[in-house]
Design a protein around this motif. Structure first.
Motif, short mmCIF file in Angstrom:
data_model
loop_
_atom_site.label_atom_id
_atom_site.label_comp_id
_atom_site.label_asym_id
_atom_site.label_seq_id
_atom_site.Cartn_x
_atom_site.Cartn_y
_atom_site.Cartn_z
N TYR A 56 0.84 -1.18 0.00
CA TYR A 56 0.00 0.00 0.00
C TYR A 56 0.88 1.24 0.00
N THR A 57 0.61 2.17 -0.91
CA THR A 57 1.45 3.35 -1.07
C THR A 57 1.21 4.39 0.01
N GLY A 58 0.03 4.35 0.64
CA GLY A 58 -0.30 5.35 1.65
C GLY A 58 -1.30 6.36 1.13
N TYR A 59 -1.61 6.30 -0.14
CA TYR A 59 -2.58 7.20 -0.75
C TYR A 59 -3.88 6.47 -1.03
N PRO A 60 -5.01 7.20 -1.12
CA PRO A 60 -6.27 6.54 -1.47
C PRO A 60 -6.17 5.87 -2.84
N GLY A 61 -6.62 4.63 -2.90
CA GLY A 61 -6.52 3.88 -4.15
C GLY A 61 -5.12 3.41 -4.44
N GLY A 62 -4.25 3.43 -3.45
CA GLY A 62 -2.84 3.12 -3.67
C GLY A 62 -2.47 1.69 -3.37
N GLN A 63 -3.40 0.76 -3.46
CA GLN A 63 -3.09 -0.64 -3.20
C GLN A 63 -2.48 -1.24 -4.47
N ARG A 64 -1.31 -1.85 -4.33
CA ARG A 64 -0.59 -2.41 -5.47
C ARG A 64 -0.40 -3.90 -5.28
N PHE A 65 -0.48 -4.66 -6.36
CA PHE A 65 -0.36 -6.10 -6.32
C PHE A 65 0.76 -6.55 -7.25
N ASN A 66 1.54 -7.52 -6.81
CA ASN A 66 2.61 -8.09 -7.62
C ASN A 66 2.62 -9.60 -7.45
N THR A 67 2.95 -10.29 -8.52
CA THR A 67 3.16 -11.74 -8.45
C THR A 67 4.65 -11.98 -8.25
N PRO A 68 5.03 -13.17 -7.79
CA PRO A 68 6.47 -13.45 -7.67
C PRO A 68 7.22 -13.32 -8.99
N ALA A 69 6.57 -13.64 -10.10
CA ALA A 69 7.24 -13.50 -11.41
C ALA A 69 7.54 -12.03 -11.70
N GLN A 70 6.63 -11.13 -11.32
CA GLN A 70 6.87 -9.70 -11.52
C GLN A 70 7.94 -9.18 -10.56
N LEU A 71 7.93 -9.69 -9.33
CA LEU A 71 8.92 -9.23 -8.35
C LEU A 71 10.33 -9.66 -8.71
N ARG A 72 10.47 -10.83 -9.32
CA ARG A 72 11.81 -11.30 -9.71
C ARG A 72 12.49 -10.37 -10.70
N LEU A 73 11.72 -9.64 -11.48
CA LEU A 73 12.28 -8.73 -12.47
C LEU A 73 12.83 -7.46 -11.83
N ARG A 74 12.40 -7.14 -10.63
CA ARG A 74 12.87 -5.95 -9.94
C ARG A 74 14.24 -6.21 -9.31
N LYS A 75 14.94 -5.12 -8.99
CA LYS A 75 16.29 -5.24 -8.45
C LYS A 75 16.32 -5.94 -7.10
N ASP A 76 15.39 -5.61 -6.21
CA ASP A 76 15.36 -6.21 -4.88
C ASP A 76 14.17 -7.14 -4.70
N GLY A 77 13.66 -7.69 -5.79
CA GLY A 77 12.43 -8.48 -5.74
C GLY A 77 12.56 -9.78 -4.96
N VAL A 78 13.63 -10.53 -5.20
CA VAL A 78 13.82 -11.81 -4.51
C VAL A 78 14.05 -11.57 -3.02
N ASP A 79 14.74 -10.49 -2.69
CA ASP A 79 14.93 -10.12 -1.30
C ASP A 79 13.59 -9.87 -0.63
N ARG A 80 12.69 -9.18 -1.31
CA ARG A 80 11.36 -8.90 -0.75
C ARG A 80 10.57 -10.18 -0.55
#
Length: 153
Positions: A82-106
């Motif tokens: 959650y970003t902290g703003y109204p409507g700021g809920q974000r969803f990611n799958t593990p496949a999407q997180l792996r593409l990020r720099k710190d995704g596997v760490d998360r």
């Protein structure tokens, strides 16, 4: 009366025997790996375990990018933030997180965090976890010992 006196030894921060261990995450299932890592961080494998004290080990996870999910969790599981703003809920799958720099760490931190106690102690224990995607880590000065995580229950 001549009886033996037994006292329960309670570990405190000064008397805790903390070690550094390296865990290789190659081809390990995320949940099973993280449950064992959480027990190591908590100190539950030690005979001197004390529930209210940080008496566990410092755990270094290497090859974190090689962890696997069973079934269709790689594409169907959702991580919510959650970003902290109204409507700021974000969803990611593990496949999407792996593409990020710190995704596997998360991914690994999220799994271990859920298995640690909630509150001040759990937040302090999570600082004893170090996750690296490759085989290199900057903790050679601590002389960590490599353990086989599959030997633990």
């Amino acid at each position: 009366m001549n009886t033996l006196s037994y006292k329960t030894i309670s570990v405190n921060r000064e008397t805790a025997q903390k070690e550094w261990v390296v865990v290789d995450a190659t081809d390990q299932v995320v949940g099973r790996l993280c449950s064992k890592v959480a027990k190591l961080i908590r100190g539950k494998y030690k005979p001197s375990f004390t529930p209210h004290v940080d008496c566990g080990d410092n755990v270094i996870i290497i090859n974190a990018e090689k962890v696997i999910f069973t079934g269709k969790k790689e594409t169907d599981k959702l991580y919510t933030r959650y970003t902290g703003y109204p409507g700021g809920q974000r969803f990611n799958t593990p496949a999407q997180l792996r593409l990020r720099k710190d995704g596997v760490d998360r991914i690994l931190r999220h799994a271990v965090k859920g298995m640690l106690p909630k509150g001040r102690l759990g937040r302090a224990l999570l600082d004893n976890l170090y996750v690296y995607e490759g085989t290199e880590h900057p903790h050679e000065a601590q002389k960590p010992k490599a353990i086989d995580i599959n030997q633990y229950k």
